[in-house]
Write a protein that holds these residues in place. Structure first.
Motif, PDB file in Angstrom:
ATOM      1  N   HIS A  64       0.833  -1.321  -0.062  1.00 41.15           N
ATOM      2  CA  HIS A  64      -0.226  -0.049  -0.252  1.00 41.15           C
ATOM      3  C   HIS A  64       0.884   1.356   0.094  1.00 41.15           C
ATOM      4  O   HIS A  64       2.031   1.281   0.460  1.00 41.15           O
ATOM      5  N   PRO A  65       0.426   2.257  -0.575  1.00 41.07           N
ATOM      6  CA  PRO A  65       1.243   3.597  -0.397  1.00 41.07           C
ATOM      7  C   PRO A  65       1.306   4.008   1.006  1.00 41.07           C
ATOM      8  O   PRO A  65       0.543   3.776   1.713  1.00 41.07           O
ATOM      9  N   LEU A  66       2.498   4.441   1.390  1.00 34.84           N
ATOM     10  CA  LEU A  66       2.840   4.869   2.813  1.00 34.84           C
ATOM     11  C   LEU A  66       3.393   6.499   2.592  1.00 34.84           C
ATOM     12  O   LEU A  66       3.903   6.774   1.833  1.00 34.84           O
ATOM     13  N   LYS A  67       3.081   7.148   3.748  1.00 36.85           N
ATOM     14  CA  LYS A  67       3.270   8.269   4.082  1.00 36.85           C
ATOM     15  C   LYS A  67       3.840   8.141   5.403  1.00 36.85           C
ATOM     16  O   LYS A  67       3.382   7.807   6.430  1.00 36.85           O
ATOM     17  N   LYS A  68       4.880   9.178   5.563  1.00 28.57           N
ATOM     18  CA  LYS A  68       5.781   9.308   6.980  1.00 28.57           C
ATOM     19  C   LYS A  68       5.155  10.489   7.744  1.00 28.57           C
ATOM     20  O   LYS A  68       5.121  11.492   7.348  1.00 28.57           O
ATOM     21  N   ILE A  69       4.364  10.107   8.619  1.00 32.39           N
ATOM     22  CA  ILE A  69       3.831  11.158   9.352  1.00 32.39           C
ATOM     23  C   ILE A  69       4.401  11.273  10.974  1.00 32.39           C
ATOM     24  O   ILE A  69       4.406   9.947  11.735  1.00 32.39           O
ATOM     25  N   ASN A  70       5.010  12.320  11.469  1.00 34.88           N
ATOM     26  CA  ASN A  70       5.580  12.343  12.702  1.00 34.88           C
ATOM     27  C   ASN A  70       6.676  11.245  12.799  1.00 34.88           C
ATOM     28  O   ASN A  70       6.967  10.484  14.024  1.00 34.88           O
ATOM     29  N   GLY A  71       7.347  10.792  11.769  1.00 37.26           N
ATOM     30  CA  GLY A  71       8.587   9.970  11.761  1.00 37.26           C
ATOM     31  C   GLY A  71       8.010   8.307  11.608  1.00 37.26           C
ATOM     32  O   GLY A  71       8.890   7.654  11.870  1.00 37.26           O
ATOM     33  N   GLN A  72       6.722   8.394  11.605  1.00 35.58           N
ATOM     34  CA  GLN A  72       6.389   7.022  11.339  1.00 35.58           C
ATOM     35  C   GLN A  72       5.691   6.565  10.066  1.00 35.58           C
ATOM     36  O   GLN A  72       4.648   7.534   9.681  1.00 35.58           O
ATOM     37  N   SER A  77      -4.157   6.310   0.918  1.00 35.14           N
ATOM     38  CA  SER A  77      -4.981   5.591  -0.237  1.00 35.14           C
ATOM     39  C   SER A  77      -3.998   6.140  -1.553  1.00 35.14           C
ATOM     40  O   SER A  77      -3.263   7.304  -1.295  1.00 35.14           O
ATOM     41  N   TRP A  78      -4.166   5.744  -2.564  1.00 33.16           N
ATOM     42  CA  TRP A  78      -3.415   5.885  -3.645  1.00 33.16           C
ATOM     43  C   TRP A  78      -3.805   7.437  -4.202  1.00 33.16           C
ATOM     44  O   TRP A  78      -3.010   8.284  -4.395  1.00 33.16           O
ATOM     45  N   VAL A 414       6.210   6.276   0.099  1.00 26.96           N
ATOM     46  CA  VAL A 414       6.824   5.134  -0.679  1.00 26.96           C
ATOM     47  C   VAL A 414       5.693   4.675  -1.325  1.00 26.96           C
ATOM     48  O   VAL A 414       4.655   4.387  -0.947  1.00 26.96           O
ATOM     49  N   LEU A 415       5.847   4.464  -2.716  1.00 29.67           N
ATOM     50  CA  LEU A 415       4.930   4.098  -3.543  1.00 29.67           C
ATOM     51  C   LEU A 415       4.875   2.511  -4.075  1.00 29.67           C
ATOM     52  O   LEU A 415       6.180   2.388  -4.672  1.00 29.67           O
ATOM     53  N   PRO A 416       4.213   1.748  -3.820  1.00 32.36           N
ATOM     54  CA  PRO A 416       4.420   0.100  -4.003  1.00 32.36           C
ATOM     55  C   PRO A 416       4.421  -0.033  -5.546  1.00 32.36           C
ATOM     56  O   PRO A 416       3.413   0.216  -6.154  1.00 32.36           O
ATOM     57  N   THR A 417       5.386  -0.802  -6.064  1.00 30.28           N
ATOM     58  CA  THR A 417       5.231  -1.243  -7.566  1.00 30.28           C
ATOM     59  C   THR A 417       5.388  -2.563  -7.759  1.00 30.28           C
ATOM     60  O   THR A 417       5.855  -3.399  -6.997  1.00 30.28           O
TER      61      THR A 417
END
Length: 663
Positions: A64-72, A77-78, A414-417
């Motif tokens: 799944h797409p991931l976003k770093k929020i407060n270091g985690q 969603s895409w 991070v975008l999963p390919t």
């Protein structure tokens, strides 16, 4: 159960570009084997190719797409990921310039459609791009200066060779099907000679192994030329009719004695004489590796070996050749149709070697965003500590990946390919053979994983140039085949046959018409100047004070079981850093197999476990490249980010270190 065997192709950036038979069961890859019908690879594949099944099915896949929020990292969603990234791109372009975005890329996989990232960035307006190559750039540029292009003989031509020189190339590890050909021609009487600082698996099958000091291969070629001229063994007709600048080379060689060359290369005068006679007893084929040009003098090294092949009359003849790369394979396809280079409005370039340093120093504009594709720069780019600092310094880092690599861990998004079995593409290699392979989509991708092409298309739609991506995969692939179709080679044929032979010159330069400014082989290049008696930057000959502190030469060769950094986390047993050392170092430092040691220089340090090499050039150390931080860390903590002499290659092997046991 639905179970079938499908033909496919290896996507790895490798010499062999193998054909596969892939067993698929219930929409899952269950086995990867070689395709016996492939004209070159004939059913044999390496462990790295087999690992693609593990790679595809691994529970460690990013889903799944991931976003770093407060270091985690948090799953998003895409739609959110693409909306936010496109908004940042738009803002950066309007506020600073499109060149405030750096596209950091390498060539982890070689599918033709992987080049569509360039189309996206060109249509975006042009970004800061990388030039040069960590892998083979110095040698490519060198052969373009000498010949006008970098072409090699087709694999079967080795059957015409009387002598075969394998120079700095461990084909047993990196080019297994060439290794098979060597075994075949040796049985028929061909003589094999391996020139390398390390006594490797290829050297074990050679008729003779010649140990050379790391980085001194060009001087060894110069010594052989000098000896050929002394003995009158040169091909005078070829030199006089088809070359330019020979008198410059002859004058240069007068400046140095054979005793000096023997001392610097640490190769005896007797062996140099023998090699001169071997080159004169043609046809003699020379097959160069990539490591010997990863020095500050790397381009010059390849040029001297080219010159040796030319002087001995082994150019344009069956069984000969200065075989380094075969760019005519990739040049068969119409990449400009795919990438649209004329669409860029702004343009800035950073050296791939110095990209981190240049990110930190960039002004007008500063780098605000880095987008990483097809690479893991935190592990692979030299001088790791500086790379980490640079990639951590930008406002936004986007990484398109399959796993949580060292680079992905630093990312904001991070975008999963997909893996190669989850998308359709075409694969080839510009290093060994001249066949192109078709790779169909075999299985569905897991979770929310998307192909790179889908990601670029969605971003393009949000940024206002979506129409430039309104093509099917079939249409994209046909774009690249336009020039081939004029020669009777079609995409439809490739899909039907799985593998096609490309229309290339199987024995290049037979007509002695070179692509240089003079139309001749150029000892003195009108583009790059004259040959030089150059040595590595980090050597006792160039930097004696540095050599006093760091007396050992570090090599960083490719790992056996991983394509660069791709597979370490998937290996059945936890990997660890292995420090391979020449026996004289073991004696000097009282080191034994299994000892924990520290290897260091002014750039950083790496810790690992000793393995004493039975036969290696004195004062030589090897640590395989690509290992992840969690398993001990990249050897690139030690390597230099200097550029090669011609500016287009790395200096990864131009590296002095010290070593000590850790108690």
């Amino acid at each position: 159960m639905l179970k079938e065997i499908r033909k496919a192709a290896c996507p790895l950036n490798c010499w062999d570009s193998c054909g596969f038979n892939v067993t698929v069961e219930n929409d899952k890859v269950v086995k990867v084997e070689g395709d016996p019908s492939h004209p070159i690879t004939k059913g044999k594949i390496c462990g790295r190719g087999r690992m693609l099944e593990t790679r595809t099915n691994s529970s460690q896949r990013l889903l799944h797409p991931l976003k770093k929020i407060n270091g985690q990292f948090e799953q998003i969603s895409w739609e959110q990921a693409l909306d936010e990234i496109s908004a940042k791109l738009k803002e950066i372009k309007e506020k600073y310039s499109s060149t405030a975005v750096l596209h950091s890329h390498d060539y982890a996989n070689n599918g033709i459609l992987k080049n569509l990232d360039q189309r996206f960035f060109n249509c975006f307006g042009g970004v800061t791009e990388l030039y040069g190559s960590l892998c083979w750039g110095a040698g490519i540029e060198a052969q373009k200066w000498d010949f006008g292009n970098a072409y090699s003989h087709e694999p079967e031509d080795i059957t015409n060779s009387k002598h075969i020189i394998i120079w700095g190339r461990n084909v047993a590890r990196t080019n297994m099907h060439f290794y098979e050909k060597l075994l075949e021609v040796k049985k028929k009487g061909a003589k094999i000679y391996v020139i390398d600082p390390l006594y490797n698996a290829t050297a074990k099958i050679a008729d003779q192994y010649i140990s050379v000091k790391p980085g001194m291969d060009g001087l060894l070629a110069a010594a052989i030329i000098k000896e050929m001229l002394r003995l009158g063994l040169e091909d005078r007709q070829f030199i006089e009719q088809y070359t330019h600048g020979f008198s410059d080379l002859a004058a240069l060689l007068e400046e140095v004695t054979m005793e000096q060359l023997s001392e610097m290369t640490e190769v005896s005068f007797e062996v140099i004489t023998q090699l001169a006679q071997i080159y004169a007893d043609k046809p003699t084929a020379t097959y160069m590796g990539l490591g010997l040009q990863r020095y500050t003098n790397g381009g010059n090294t390849i040029r001297f070996i080219d010159a040796l092949v030319a002087i001995s009359g082994n150019i344009g003849v069956a069984g000969g050749g200065a075989n380094y790369a075969n760019l005519q394979v990739g040049q068969s396809f119409m990449f400009d149709e795919l990438t649209l280079p004329t669409r860029k409005q702004n343009h800035r370039q950073f050296s791939i070697m110095k990209q981190a340093e240049e990110v930190l120093a960039a002004v007008d504009p500063e780098i605000k965003m880095i987008i990483v594709t097809c690479g893991n720069p935190i592990t692979q780019v030299p001088d790791t500590n500086v790379v980490e600092k640079a990639f951590s310094s930008v406002d936004t880092l986007v990484v398109i990946e399959q796993f949580m690599t060292d680079t992905a861990r630093l990312a904001d998004y991070v975008l999963p390919t997909t893996t190669a079995f989850e998308e359709e593409d075409i694969y080839y290699s510009s290093m060994y053979h001249h066949y192109v392979n078709y790779g169909p989509k075999l299985v569905s991708s897991p979770g929310e994983v998307k192909p790179d092409l889908w990601i670029w298309t969605e971003l393009a739609e949000r940024l206002g140039f979506g129409e430039e991506f309104h093509f099917s995969r079939e249409e994209w692939l046909k774009m690249t085949f336009q020039s081939l179709e004029q020669k009777g080679v079609t995409l439809e044929q490739l899909k039907e046959q799985q593998t096609l032979e490309l229309p290339v010159d199987k024995i290049p330069w037979q007509d002695y018409c070179f692509q240089t400014p003079t139309g001749k082989f150029e000892f003195s290049s009108l583009l790059g100047g004259s040959l030089k008696l150059a040595v590595p930057e980090e050597s006792k000959w160039k930097n004696p004070k540095l050599a006093e502190h760091y007396p050992y030469h570090l090599l960083t060769i490719h790992p056996l079981r991983s394509n660069h950094s791709q597979n370490y986390h998937l290996l059945p047993s936890k990997p660890k850093v292995k420090v391979e050392i020449a026996s004289n170092i073991a004696e000097q430092k009282k080191l034994q197999n299994g000892d924990l040691v520290r290897v260091w220089n002014k750039r950083g340090e790496v810790r690992g476990f000793i393995s004493v090499l039975a036969a290696a050039h004195p004062n030589t150390i090897n640590i395989d490249e690509g290992i992840w931080k969690e398993f001990g860390g990249s050897v690139n903590k030690l390597t230099s980010n200097r550029k090669s002499d011609n500016g287009l290659g790395s200096t990864l092997y131009d590296c002095l270190v010290n070593i000590e046991k850790v108690n």
